[in-house]
Design an enzyme around this catalytic site. Structure first.
Site, PDB file in Angstrom:
ATOM      1  N   ASP A   1       0.844  -1.180   0.000  1.00 20.43           N
ATOM      2  CA  ASP A   1       0.000   0.000   0.000  1.00 20.43           C
ATOM      3  C   ASP A   1       0.883   1.235   0.000  1.00 20.43           C
ATOM      4  O   ASP A   1       2.044   1.193   0.448  1.00 20.43           O
ATOM      5  CB  ASP A   1      -0.911   0.001   1.232  1.00 20.43           C
ATOM      6  CG  ASP A   1      -1.894   1.169   1.230  1.00 20.43           C
ATOM      7  OD1 ASP A   1      -2.517   1.422   0.185  1.00 20.43           O
ATOM      8  OD2 ASP A   1      -2.025   1.833   2.273  1.00 20.43           O
TER       9      ASP A   1
ATOM     10  N   GLU B   1       0.811   5.689   0.755  1.00 22.84           N
ATOM     11  CA  GLU B   1       0.124   6.920   1.136  1.00 22.84           C
ATOM     12  C   GLU B   1       0.816   8.046   0.377  1.00 22.84           C
ATOM     13  O   GLU B   1       2.029   7.975   0.104  1.00 22.84           O
ATOM     14  CB  GLU B   1       0.179   7.160   2.644  1.00 22.84           C
ATOM     15  CG  GLU B   1      -0.467   6.060   3.481  1.00 22.84           C
ATOM     16  CD  GLU B   1      -1.948   5.858   3.213  1.00 22.84           C
ATOM     17  OE1 GLU B   1      -2.590   6.795   2.691  1.00 22.84           O
ATOM     18  OE2 GLU B   1      -2.456   4.766   3.509  1.00 22.84           O
TER      19      GLU B   1
ATOM     20  N   GLU C   1      -6.855  17.302   2.622  1.00 24.43           N
ATOM     21  CA  GLU C   1      -7.750  16.151   2.521  1.00 24.43           C
ATOM     22  C   GLU C   1      -6.978  14.844   2.682  1.00 24.43           C
ATOM     23  O   GLU C   1      -7.457  13.904   3.323  1.00 24.43           O
ATOM     24  CB  GLU C   1      -8.482  16.154   1.184  1.00 24.43           C
ATOM     25  CG  GLU C   1      -9.398  17.346   0.966  1.00 24.43           C
ATOM     26  CD  GLU C   1      -8.662  18.560   0.398  1.00 24.43           C
ATOM     27  OE1 GLU C   1      -7.408  18.529   0.330  1.00 24.43           O
ATOM     28  OE2 GLU C   1      -9.343  19.535   0.023  1.00 24.43           O
TER      29      GLU C   1
ATOM     30  N   HIS D   1      -5.406   5.708   7.893  1.00 25.61           N
ATOM     31  CA  HIS D   1      -4.769   4.854   6.894  1.00 25.61           C
ATOM     32  C   HIS D   1      -3.260   4.838   7.150  1.00 25.61           C
ATOM     33  O   HIS D   1      -2.664   5.865   7.484  1.00 25.61           O
ATOM     34  CB  HIS D   1      -5.035   5.379   5.484  1.00 25.61           C
ATOM     35  CG  HIS D   1      -6.445   5.216   5.039  1.00 25.61           C
ATOM     36  ND1 HIS D   1      -6.793   5.091   3.714  1.00 25.61           N
ATOM     37  CD2 HIS D   1      -7.602   5.161   5.738  1.00 25.61           C
ATOM     38  CE1 HIS D   1      -8.118   4.970   3.612  1.00 25.61           C
ATOM     39  NE2 HIS D   1      -8.617   5.016   4.836  1.00 25.61           N
TER      40      HIS D   1
ATOM     41  N   ASP E   1      -2.251  -1.239   6.687  1.00 24.10           N
ATOM     42  CA  ASP E   1      -3.227  -1.573   5.646  1.00 24.10           C
ATOM     43  C   ASP E   1      -2.767  -2.789   4.842  1.00 24.10           C
ATOM     44  O   ASP E   1      -3.599  -3.605   4.406  1.00 24.10           O
ATOM     45  CB  ASP E   1      -3.454  -0.378   4.725  1.00 24.10           C
ATOM     46  CG  ASP E   1      -4.283   0.710   5.394  1.00 24.10           C
ATOM     47  OD1 ASP E   1      -4.600   0.563   6.591  1.00 24.10           O
ATOM     48  OD2 ASP E   1      -4.599   1.711   4.725  1.00 24.10           O
TER      49      ASP E   1
END
Length: 234
Positions: A7, A9, A52, A150, A155
């Site tokens: 994963d 970010e 965000e 997250h 994750d």
């Protein structure tokens, strides 16, 4: 078979302009975790983090001060993933970001044939959804209480459990023929031998002679093409 569940970010949603700021992965071999992981926070080299995005992963610019750049961790990542399939949830997003980062450094893009998208798997298996990672954890009874934000490594660990469930779960193999049947699949899969014993003598018929004669008389009335004639003579 070796697979890396991974994963990312990022600073935002635009792979052409935003940067990867966290990269994590866990290794599976024959669908079992080996305990090997990869994890780095990555300095975005001045790229601001969208509010965000920060609200989702909780990573600030201050958290990334002094962290390595993508160029400094890329060889470690390539070594970790070498020869493995890459498994991600909504893989198009993560692969898109990695390919842009690779392009900046002159590395070839990821072969799409090596990519497995668990979101696509989930949509086929559960077409009514929802199919977010949190929703799939709830569906399969996977504890995701630590996931308040997250995070690439957490994750990845959760997704590894979800992925195993999506492809069928940890089921025991059954060997039904003999004890000498070769084991197929992972050596950790439990095998069960089922032996069916034969009776020492057949059971006596429960039909009487009168019942046999009545049946034969009925069959004689059915005609030459009757199925019962084939059964009686076959």
């Amino acid at each position: 078979m070796r697979e890396i569940i991974f994963d990312t970010e990022t600073t935002g949603l635009d792979s052409r302009d935003d940067r990867v700021i966290e990269l994590g992965g866990v290794e599976l071999v024959n669908r079992f975790p080996t305990g090997k992981t990869f994890h780095h926070y990555i300095n975005p080299q001045g790229r601001a983090i969208h509010a965000e995005a920060q609200a989702v992963h909780g990573i600030s610019a201050a958290d990334l001060a002094g962290k390595p750049t993508f160029a400094e961790i890329v060889e470690e990542w390539l070594a970790f993933t070498d020869g493995a399939k890459l498994v991600a949830h909504n893989a198009t997003f993560d692969i898109g970001f990695l390919n842009v980062e690779f392009g900046r450094l002159g590395h070839p893009v990821i072969d799409n044939g090596l990519v497995v998208d668990t979101l696509a798997l989930a949509r086929r298996k559960h077409p009514m959804g929802p199919n977010s990672l949190d929703a799939l954890c709830r569906r399969y009874g996977i504890d995701n209480t630590r996931r308040t934000k997250h995070g690439a490594l957490l994750d990845s660990e959760l997704l590894a459990e979800v992925y195993i469930e999506l492809i069928g779960g940890k089921q025991a193999a059954l060997v039904l023929d003999s004890a000498t049947a070769p084991a197929r699949g992972n050596e950790n899969v439990r095998q069960i031998e089922i032996v069916v014993s034969q009776r020492p003598a057949p059971l006596p018929s429960r039909l009487t002679d009168a019942e046999r004669d009545a049946h034969a008389g009925m069959v004689a009335t059915l005609g030459e093409k009757a199925l019962w004639l084939k059964v009686a003579t076959g």
